[in-house]
Design a protein around this motif. Structure first.
Motif, mmCIF file in Angstrom:
data_model
loop_
_atom_site.group_PDB
_atom_site.id
_atom_site.type_symbol
_atom_site.label_atom_id
_atom_site.label_comp_id
_atom_site.label_asym_id
_atom_site.label_seq_id
_atom_site.Cartn_x
_atom_site.Cartn_y
_atom_site.Cartn_z
ATOM 1 N N ILE A 122 0.866 -1.081 0.027
ATOM 2 C CA ILE A 122 0.102 -0.110 0.075
ATOM 3 C C ILE A 122 0.873 1.254 -0.049
ATOM 4 N N GLY A 123 1.886 1.162 0.501
ATOM 5 C CA GLY A 123 2.756 2.384 0.906
ATOM 6 C C GLY A 123 3.358 2.696 -0.507
ATOM 7 N N GLY A 124 3.590 1.862 -1.423
ATOM 8 C CA GLY A 124 4.074 2.137 -2.723
ATOM 9 C C GLY A 124 3.278 2.921 -3.658
ATOM 10 N N TYR A 125 2.052 3.151 -3.139
ATOM 11 C CA TYR A 125 1.104 4.107 -4.022
ATOM 12 C C TYR A 125 1.596 5.617 -3.788
ATOM 13 N N TRP A 126 2.490 5.753 -2.691
ATOM 14 C CA TRP A 126 2.911 7.150 -2.440
ATOM 15 C C TRP A 126 3.980 7.689 -3.408
ATOM 16 N N PRO A 127 5.151 6.970 -3.797
ATOM 17 C CA PRO A 127 5.883 7.496 -4.936
ATOM 18 C C PRO A 127 5.347 7.406 -6.127
ATOM 19 N N VAL A 128 4.328 6.724 -6.720
ATOM 20 C CA VAL A 128 3.411 6.373 -7.553
ATOM 21 C C VAL A 128 2.653 7.694 -7.809
ATOM 22 N N LEU A 129 2.221 8.255 -6.836
ATOM 23 C CA LEU A 129 1.096 9.268 -7.008
ATOM 24 C C LEU A 129 2.141 10.679 -7.220
ATOM 25 N N ASN A 130 3.284 10.500 -6.673
ATOM 26 C CA ASN A 130 4.280 11.882 -6.902
ATOM 27 C C ASN A 130 4.663 12.015 -8.284
ATOM 28 N N ARG A 131 4.690 10.762 -8.939
ATOM 29 C CA ARG A 131 5.114 10.810 -10.272
ATOM 30 C C ARG A 131 4.024 11.194 -11.305
ATOM 31 N N ILE A 132 2.698 10.968 -10.684
ATOM 32 C CA ILE A 132 1.797 11.166 -11.434
ATOM 33 C C ILE A 132 1.277 12.752 -11.434
ATOM 34 N N VAL A 133 1.367 13.091 -10.145
ATOM 35 C CA VAL A 133 0.990 14.617 -10.415
ATOM 36 C C VAL A 133 1.987 15.412 -11.153
ATOM 37 N N THR A 134 3.365 15.255 -10.957
ATOM 38 C CA THR A 134 4.360 16.021 -11.775
ATOM 39 C C THR A 134 4.343 15.690 -13.266
ATOM 40 N N ALA A 135 3.962 14.567 -13.475
ATOM 41 C CA ALA A 135 3.685 14.199 -14.950
ATOM 42 C C ALA A 135 2.621 14.826 -15.587
ATOM 43 N N CYS A 136 1.444 15.089 -15.085
ATOM 44 C CA CYS A 136 0.369 15.636 -15.339
ATOM 45 C C CYS A 136 0.651 16.922 -15.788
ATOM 46 N N ILE A 137 1.358 17.730 -14.804
ATOM 47 C CA ILE A 137 1.949 19.067 -15.276
ATOM 48 C C ILE A 137 2.892 19.076 -16.398
ATOM 49 N N TRP A 138 3.682 18.642 -16.373
ATOM 50 C CA TRP A 138 4.984 18.304 -17.465
ATOM 51 C C TRP A 138 4.112 17.614 -18.955
ATOM 52 N N MET A 139 3.218 16.988 -18.646
ATOM 53 C CA MET A 139 2.650 16.551 -19.915
ATOM 54 C C MET A 139 1.632 17.940 -20.561
ATOM 55 N N GLY A 140 1.195 18.609 -19.840
ATOM 56 C CA GLY A 140 0.335 19.755 -20.384
ATOM 57 C C GLY A 140 1.301 20.763 -20.999
ATOM 58 N N ILE A 141 2.642 20.968 -20.250
ATOM 59 C CA ILE A 141 3.459 22.100 -20.745
ATOM 60 C C ILE A 141 3.866 21.311 -22.131
ATOM 61 N N GLN A 142 4.450 20.051 -22.109
ATOM 62 C CA GLN A 142 4.964 19.712 -23.381
ATOM 63 C C GLN A 142 4.007 19.597 -24.389
ATOM 64 N N THR A 143 2.849 19.399 -24.397
ATOM 65 C CA THR A 143 1.721 19.474 -25.251
ATOM 66 C C THR A 143 1.469 20.743 -25.807
ATOM 67 N N TYR A 144 1.492 21.906 -25.014
ATOM 68 C CA TYR A 144 1.451 23.276 -25.280
ATOM 69 C C TYR A 144 2.725 23.656 -26.279
ATOM 70 N N TRP A 145 3.770 23.180 -25.898
ATOM 71 C CA TRP A 145 4.845 23.273 -26.836
ATOM 72 C C TRP A 145 4.670 22.726 -28.140
ATOM 73 N N GLY A 146 4.231 21.484 -28.133
ATOM 74 C CA GLY A 146 3.864 20.765 -29.438
ATOM 75 C C GLY A 146 2.741 21.435 -30.203
ATOM 76 N N GLY A 147 1.853 22.045 -29.656
ATOM 77 C CA GLY A 147 0.881 23.021 -30.200
ATOM 78 C C GLY A 147 1.644 24.113 -30.883
ATOM 79 N N GLN A 148 2.696 24.766 -30.329
ATOM 80 C CA GLN A 148 3.663 25.801 -31.118
ATOM 81 C C GLN A 148 4.430 25.321 -32.227
ATOM 82 N N ALA A 149 4.616 24.175 -32.213
ATOM 83 C CA ALA A 149 5.139 23.474 -33.448
ATOM 84 C C ALA A 149 4.280 23.289 -34.532
ATOM 85 N N VAL A 150 3.084 23.079 -34.318
ATOM 86 C CA VAL A 150 1.909 23.022 -35.206
ATOM 87 C C VAL A 150 1.492 24.346 -35.926
#
Length: 551
Positions: A122-150
Motif C-alpha cells: 500500500i505504501g508503494g502508492y506514495w511514490p507512484v502518486l508523486n510521479r503522476i502529479v508531476t507528469a500531469c503538469i509536464w505533459m500539459g506543458i509539453q503538449t503546449y509546446w507541441g501546439g507551438q510546433a503546429v
C-alpha cells in the motif's frame, strides 16, 4: 427490483470494461495485477541498443537541455563554466540511469511494482502518486509546446493569415486564438500515437531522433553562417566569484539533475522491454550524456548567434522560429521554419510519449489494474493535461513553476530508496509473486501494507531541504545554511534517504528480506468442454501464489 437491476448493470459493465487479458495468460486482472504490471514476458522484450540510443536522443535533445545554459548563465557562470556543469551533471544522470534501470533489464519489472518492494504493497502508492502529479503538469506543458510546433508549421504553409490570425480571446486567457487552435490540432495528431504499444515504438522513435539530430545541427549551421560567427554571448565571463560562484556551481549541477529526475527514477519502466540485459547500456552510458551536452552547447551557440541577427536573446527555439516568421515571410524563411517546426513536432510527440505518457500510464495502471492499463492511463493523463490549461503555467511567471522545478527534492529520496533497496537490502533478489499478493503472506506486506523504514528514510532525506526550498520559492534565499543544503538537494535526498533505508533494514530486518522466487499465480478459471481455459468472473481478487522459497 430497480436496485437489483442497477447492481446487475454495474456488475456487467465492470466486467465488460476490464483490461484485456492475453490468450493463455499466466496472470489475471486483480487489484494488483494486469498485463502491463507483470514481469515483461520474453516475446514483448523487443528493444535493442538502437532503440535505447534513440530514447536518450529524444530525452536529452529537448527544451530542458536547450535552455539549461540560460539557467546557468543567470547564476553568474561563464559559458565555459556552464558547459562544465552540464558535462558533470549529464554524466551523473547517466550513471543513475544505468543503476535505476538495472532492475528492469534483469528482472523485467518497472518502477511502479518495484515501489511495492521498498515501500510496501500500500505504501508503494506514495511514490507512484508523486510521479503522476508531476507528469500531469509536464505533459500539459509539453503538449503546449507541441501546439507551438503546429503553429510554426501551419504558419509556414498558410502564411500570415494563420500565423497572425485575429485573437478573439481576452488577455486573461493567457493564450491567443492561433495557439489554442494549434494546441488542439497537436492533440488530434498525438492521441493516435498512444495506441502503439511500448514494445513497438522503436521505429517511430528512430524516425523522430533522426529528425531531431538534423534539426539541431541545421539550425546551428544556419545561425552561425548568417551571423558570421557564434556571437558575443559565447565569450561572456562569469559575473560571480569566490564562494558564491562555488555554491552556484553546486546548485547548477543539482538543478540540471532535477530536470531529468522523473525520467531516471522510472528508467526500469523502459529497460524492462530490453531484448538483452545490456541492451540499454549504450544509450544510458554514451547517448545520454553526449546528447545532453551537445544540445546544451548548440542551444548556447544558436542563442548567441541569433542575438547578433535579431538583437535579442531567444533561449526557447519555438519562440525563435515564431519570431523569424514575424519578421520575414520570404520563401526561404517559410521553408526553413516549416522543416524545423516539423522536426520539433516529431520531437514533442516522442517526448510526450517517452517521458510522460507511457511511464505515467503504468503508474496509473497501478492505481486500478483491473480497469486501467498503460494505454488507458495515457489517455487519462492526456485529458488531465488539457484540463489544467497548461498555457497558464507557460505564459505566466508564477511561483508554481518554481515549485514544479524544485519537485526533485521529493523524487531524489525516492530514487535513493529504490536503488539502495534493490542492491543493498535485497542484494538483487526478489520474490516476484509476492509483489502481487495483498496479504501478510507477501514478503512486501510489512505492517498493514506499509514499510516504516522507507517512510522514515524518505522523511529524513526531505525535511532538511524544505526550509531552503520554501525560501527559494519566496525569493528570499540569502546563502545561509538551509539555502546551502538546498543547493545540494538532489545529492542530499538521494544519499540520506537511501542510506537510512539500508541501515533501518539492517537493524530491523524484514521476513524474507532476501531470497528469490518466480512470478507464479494460481489462476481461478473453469475448464469448459472443449478443453480451453475460460476466466471465472466470480474469482476473488487476491491471487494465490505458488512456488515461493521460504527464506
Amino acid at each position: 427490483m430497480a436496485l437489483r437491476a442497477t447492481k446487475e448493470r454495474v456488475a456487467y459493465w465492470a466486467t465488460k470494461l476490464e483490461c484485456p487479458v492475453d490468450e493463455n495468460a499466466d496472470y489475471e486482472n486483480t487489484y494488483w495485477c494486469n498485463r502491463d504490471l507483470i514481469p515483461i514476458p520474453k516475446d514483448r522484450r523487443t528493444w535493442t541498443w538502437q532503440g535505447f540510443a534513440g530514447y536518450w536522443i529524444i530525452t536529452g535533445a529537448n527544451n530542458s537541455a536547450w535552455t539549461a545554459g540560460s539557467t546557468l548563465l543567470a547564476l553568474g557562470l561563464s559559458v565555459g563554466q556552464s558547459m562544465g556543469v552540464i558535462v558533470g551533471a549529464s554524466l551523473i544522470v547517466s550513471m543513475i540511469a544505468v543503476v535505476a534501470g538495472w532492475v528492469g533489464s534483469h528482472d523485467y519489472l518497472g518502477f511502479t511494482v518495484m515501489s511495492r518492494a521498498s515501500w510496501g504493497m500500500i505504501g508503494g502508492y506514495w511514490p507512484v502518486l508523486n510521479r503522476i502529479v508531476t507528469a500531469c503538469i509536464w505533459m500539459g506543458i509539453q503538449t503546449y509546446w507541441g501546439g507551438q510546433a503546429v503553429k510554426i508549421i501551419l504558419g509556414a504553409i498558410i502564411g500570415p493569415k494563420y500565423a497572425f490570425m485575429s485573437n478573439t480571446l481576452p488577455t486573461s486567457a493567457n493564450i491567443d486564438t492561433c495557439s489554442l487552435v494549434s494546441f488542439f490540432i497537436f492533440l488530434a495528431l498525438f492521441c493516435p500515437m498512444l495506441l502503439i504499444p511500448p514494445e513497438k515504438l522503436q521505429l517511430p522513435l528512430k524516425i523522430a531522433f533522426v529528425m531531431i539530430v538534423f534539426n539541431i545541427f541545421g539550425m546551428l549551421i544556419w545561425s552561425v553562417d548568417t551571423a558570421h560567427g557564434a556571437g558575443t554571448l559565447i565569450n561572456s565571463p562569469s559575473t560571480e566569484a569566490g564562494s558564491t560562484l562555488s555554491w552556484n556551481v553546486s546548485y547548477g549541477i543539482q538543478a540540471v539533475l532535477g530536470l531529468w529526475s522523473g525520467g531516471i527514477v522510472g528508467q526500469s519502466d523502459w529497460t524492462r522491454y530490453a531484448k538483452t540485459p545490456n541492451a540499454s547500456l549504450f544509450g544510458q552510458g554514451v547517448t545520454c550524456p553526449l546528447t545532453i551536452i551537445v544540445t546544451a552547447l548548440c542551444g548556447l551557440i544558436i542563442t548567441s548567434a541569433t542575438a547578433q541577427i535579431y538583437g535579442q536573446y531567444f533561449w526557447n527555439p519555438f519562440e525563435l522560429l515564431l519570431h523569424i516568421q514575424s519578421v520575414s515571410m520570404t520563401p526561404a524563411a517559410r521553408a526553413g521554419t516549416f522543416f524545423s517546426g516539423l522536426c520539433f513536432l516529431a520531437s514533442q510527440m516522442a517526448l510526450c510519449i517517452v517521458l510522460n505518457a507511457i511511464s505515467t500510464g503504468m503508474d496509473m495502471a497501478a492505481l486500478c489494474p483491473r480497469w486501467i492499463n498503460i494505454r488507458r492511463g495515457c489517455f487519462i493523463l492526456t485529458i488531465i493535461a488539457v484540463a489544467i490549461c497548461p498555457w497558464n503555467y507557460v505564459n505566466n511567471v508564477t511561483t508554481f513553476i518554481t515549485v514544479l522545478s524544485g519537485w526533485s527534492i521529493f523524487l531524489s529520496g525516492m530514487t535513493g530508496i529504490l536503488i539502495f533497496d534493490y542492491f543493498l537490502v535485497r542484494k538483487c533478489q526478489l520474490h516476484k509473486a509476492d509483489m502481487y499478493t495483498s496479504n501478510s503472506t507477501s514478503a512486501y506486506w510489512y505492517t498493514f501494507g506499509f514499510n516504516f523504514r522507507a517512510i522514515v528514510a524518505w522523511m529524513m532525506g526531505v525535511w532538511p531541504l524544505l526550509p531552503g526550498f520554501i525560501r527559494r520559492v519566496r525569493g528570499v534565499s540569502g546563502g545561509n545554511g538551509w539555502d546551502h543544503i538546498y543547493d545540494l538537494s538532489y545529492f542530499f535526498g538521494f544519499l540520506v534517504s537511501g542510506t537510512i533505508h539500508w541501515l533501518l533494514h539492517t537493524a530491523f530486518p524484514a521476513p524474507k528480506q532476501t531470497g528469490a522466487s518466480p512470478f507464479v499465480m494460481e489462476l481461478h478459471r473453469t475448464r469448459p468442454v472443449n478443453g480451453h481455459y475460460v476466466e471465472n468472473r466470480n474469482r476473488h481478487d487476491k491471487a494465490v501464489v505458488l512456488g515461493r522459497e521460504q527464506v
